[in-house]
Design a protein around this motif. Sequence first.
Motif, mmCIF file in Angstrom:
data_model
loop_
_atom_site.group_PDB
_atom_site.id
_atom_site.type_symbol
_atom_site.label_atom_id
_atom_site.label_comp_id
_atom_site.label_asym_id
_atom_site.label_seq_id
_atom_site.Cartn_x
_atom_site.Cartn_y
_atom_site.Cartn_z
ATOM 1 N N SER A 42 0.789 -1.231 0.000
ATOM 2 C CA SER A 42 0.000 0.000 0.000
ATOM 3 C C SER A 42 0.820 1.280 0.000
ATOM 4 O O SER A 42 0.259 2.360 0.094
ATOM 5 C CB SER A 42 -0.936 0.008 1.218
ATOM 6 O OG SER A 42 -1.856 -1.038 1.143
ATOM 7 N N SER A 101 2.252 5.980 -2.695
ATOM 8 C CA SER A 101 2.255 7.425 -2.916
ATOM 9 C C SER A 101 3.575 7.918 -3.494
ATOM 10 O O SER A 101 3.585 8.803 -4.356
ATOM 11 C CB SER A 101 1.899 8.174 -1.632
ATOM 12 O OG SER A 101 2.830 7.895 -0.622
ATOM 13 N N ALA A 103 -6.794 10.804 -1.352
ATOM 14 C CA ALA A 103 -6.651 9.952 -0.167
ATOM 15 C C ALA A 103 -7.552 10.456 0.960
ATOM 16 O O ALA A 103 -8.217 9.662 1.644
ATOM 17 C CB ALA A 103 -5.198 9.914 0.288
ATOM 18 N N SER A 104 -7.600 11.756 1.148
ATOM 19 C CA SER A 104 -8.470 12.323 2.184
ATOM 20 C C SER A 104 -9.939 12.047 1.892
ATOM 21 O O SER A 104 -10.713 11.719 2.802
ATOM 22 C CB SER A 104 -8.243 13.834 2.310
ATOM 23 O OG SER A 104 -6.934 14.084 2.766
ATOM 24 N N CYS A 108 -11.127 9.550 0.228
ATOM 25 C CA CYS A 108 -11.366 8.117 0.465
ATOM 26 C C CYS A 108 -11.607 7.846 1.944
ATOM 27 O O CYS A 108 -12.505 7.085 2.303
ATOM 28 C CB CYS A 108 -10.196 7.284 -0.042
ATOM 29 S SG CYS A 108 -10.110 7.205 -1.841
#
Length: 148
Positions: free
Chosen positions: A89, A92, A119-120, A122
Amino acid sequence: LGSALTVPVMPFLVEALGGDASSLGLLFSTFAVAQIGAGLWMGAASDRLGRRPILLVSLAGSAVGMLGSAQAPTFRALLGWRFLLGAFSGTSATANAYIADITAPSERPKLMSWIGVIASLCFMFGPGVGAGLSELDVPRVLPAGNPL
C-alpha cells in the motif's frame, strides 16, 4: 478506498476472531508499519523497474491482502494479511514519481496535491460506504475487488 471501507467492520471482525480493543490497535499499527516500509522499497523499485509495473504489483498485492483479510480464520491470520496489505500500500511515492515523469514542471504541484486530496476523500467517505455495505450484508469478499 479499500482500507477505508473496512474501518467500520474491523472492530466486529477482530472481536469475532477473539481479539479485543488492544488487538484492534495492533491490527491498525501493523498495517501502518508495513505501509511505511513499503513506501521505501516501492520508490526505489519503481526507479529500477518502472512506475507502471510497481503500481500494478501494488494493486494486485492489495487485492490479495484484502481477500485474505476477508477470509482470515484467526486473528493471527488477519494480522498477517493486514501486514501484507500494508506492504503493498505504499504507492504514494511511486504515484508522485509517475506524475513527475509525465507532467510539465508547472503542473506537478497541482497534480501531486490531488493524491493527498483523493486519499483524504477516500478516508472521509470510505467508512460511511463500508458501514452502509455492512448493513446490506454484502459479502466480506467485496472489498478485495476495490483495488482493481
